[in-house]
Design a protein around this motif. Structure first.
Motif, mmCIF file in Angstrom:
data_model
loop_
_atom_site.group_PDB
_atom_site.id
_atom_site.type_symbol
_atom_site.label_atom_id
_atom_site.label_comp_id
_atom_site.label_asym_id
_atom_site.label_seq_id
_atom_site.Cartn_x
_atom_site.Cartn_y
_atom_site.Cartn_z
ATOM 1 N N GLU A 153 0.830 -1.205 0.000
ATOM 2 C CA GLU A 153 0.000 0.000 0.000
ATOM 3 C C GLU A 153 0.870 1.263 0.000
ATOM 4 N N ASP A 193 -6.520 -3.300 -3.836
ATOM 5 C CA ASP A 193 -5.720 -4.170 -2.980
ATOM 6 C C ASP A 193 -6.329 -5.566 -2.967
ATOM 7 N N ARG A 241 5.179 -5.121 8.873
ATOM 8 C CA ARG A 241 4.079 -4.896 9.813
ATOM 9 C C ARG A 241 4.304 -5.730 11.085
HETATM 10 MG MG LIG Z 1 -2.187 -4.145 2.565
#
Ligand SMILES: [Mg+2]
Ligand SMILES: Nc1ncnc2c1ncn2[C@@H]1O[C@H](COP(=O)(O)OP(=O)(O)O)[C@@H](O)[C@H]1O
Length: 344
Positions: free
Chosen positions: A52, A116, A235
């Motif tokens: 993203e 996405d 993440r």
């Molecule tokens: Mg994503």
């Protein structure tokens, strides 16, 4: 064990994507080049690799930067609502459509749409999407007249679209439309030096906003972090550091501050899931002792292949019929790295 302190880094911050690795620098160059074109870009990468962020960077560097950037997660679009979400609907188009509603395509006119998890699009909506991309017009649900639209498309997926096409879950013609320029975002473990660079970046961040102040990482903790495969990539790393700030105390980040999966406490079932996706593991393993047996088997096969290939990972991977990346990851999982066979 040696405590590790913050080294001096020269890091790039490419529109929020932080890295010091050659792998990511190459990607940044590609992004800069492709951004100024109108080409549809397909970002491929595991979850948490920054797809993203990359999509937003492409938009910001493009001539459309001052226009809208609309992201939509295709995994959350139900077949019933997908068309209305993307193309809008007119009043009375269906029960509950009490007013005209603009879809993403209308809102993003002259701007960029980011689809996405594009592999999750339903087959029916794939056909409609293809027509819109080909004709550059769309018809809101319930409307008769089509409207012109000018959008730049960026899509992302963690799956191989080609495999989805082969499995008849994704239209081939749509794949070619959206994959004019495919860009691969490497997993965190394949970016040289970035585990350490990002670890300290996140430690700096939480040092500023939490009560704890971490100045060093214990040797044990660093070992655990290095031998972990980081399936959730950046993440997951950020979450792990945040976890350490929440759970631990004192100026040194210790192994006991790390989330359970880094301390090797994940249930064997979870481990197996990823083994099942690779070629080496026998299928149908149930019990933890079976799992250990399968790991032993894999370890033996890898060590043998490496010996036959005189320590060359590429050679061993070829013999085993897996990619060099998969081999590398397996070696990391099985803690075979830094051993006697890690020359290349
Ligand atoms: Mg994503
Ligand atoms: N290289 C990076 N530097 C800093 N933060 C990053 C980096 N890559 C990802 N992140 C952060 O990790 C999280 C996941 O990124 P995202 O772009 O949503 O990944 P994806 O879409 O591939 O799952 C976000 O919070 C993002 O800000």
């Amino acid at each position: 064990m040696n405590e590790r302190r913050r080294p001096d880094f020269s890091l790039d911050n490419f529109h929020g994507i932080i890295s010091g690795s050659p792998q990511m620098r190459r990607l940044f160059t590609l992004i800069e080049r492709v951004a100024v074109s109108e080409a549809s870009v397909l970002l491929r990468g595991e979850t948490g690799t920054g797809k993203e962020l990359a999509a937003a960077a492409i938009h910001r560097l493009s001539p459309r930067y001052a226009r809208a950037f609309q992201a939509v997660n295709c995994a959350t679009l139900t077949p019933e609502l997908a068309a209305s979400e993307l193309f809008g609907h007119i009043r009375g188009a269906f029960t509950g459509a009490i007013a005209h509603r603009k879809g993403i395509f209308e809102v993003a006119d002259n701007g960029t749409i980011f689809l996405d998890e594009v592999a999750e699009l339903g087959v029916e909506i794939q056909g409609r999407l293809l027509r819109v991309l080909q004709e550059r017009t769309f018809v809101p649900v319930g409307a008769v007249e089509s409207r012109r639209v000018d959008i730049r498309l960026i899509a992302a997926t963690h799956k191989s679209l080609r495999e989805e096409v082969e499995a008849k879950r994704f239209r081939e013609d749509l794949m070619y439309r959206i994959r004019v320029v495919p860009l691969f975002i490497p997993p965190l473990v394949e970016r040289d030096g970035d585990l350490e660079a990002l670890t300290w970046t996140f430690i700096d961040e939480f040092n500023q906003k939490s009560g704890r102040h971490i100045q060093s990482i214990s040797g044990d903790a660093w070992d655990a972090m290095q031998s972990y495969w980081w399936p959730g990539n950046v993440r997951e790393l950020r979450n792990a550091i945040e976890y350490a700030f929440a759970i631990g105390e004192g100026p040194s980040l210790g192994a006991e501050d790390l989330p359970p999966e880094l301390r090797g406490e994940i249930p064997p079932k979870r481990l197996m899931l990823r083994h099942a996706t690779h070629h080496l593991a026998p299928t149908g393993i149930e019990s933890p002792s079976d799992l250990r047996a399968s790991e032993e088997l894999e370890r033996g096969m890898i060590v043998e292949a490496l010996q036959r290939a005189n320590g060359s990972k590429s050679g061993a991977a070829e013999q085993l019929g897996i990619s060099r990346t998969t081999l590398w990851r397996k070696m990391r999982e099985l803690r075979l790295l830094n051993g006697p066979h890690s020359q290349d």
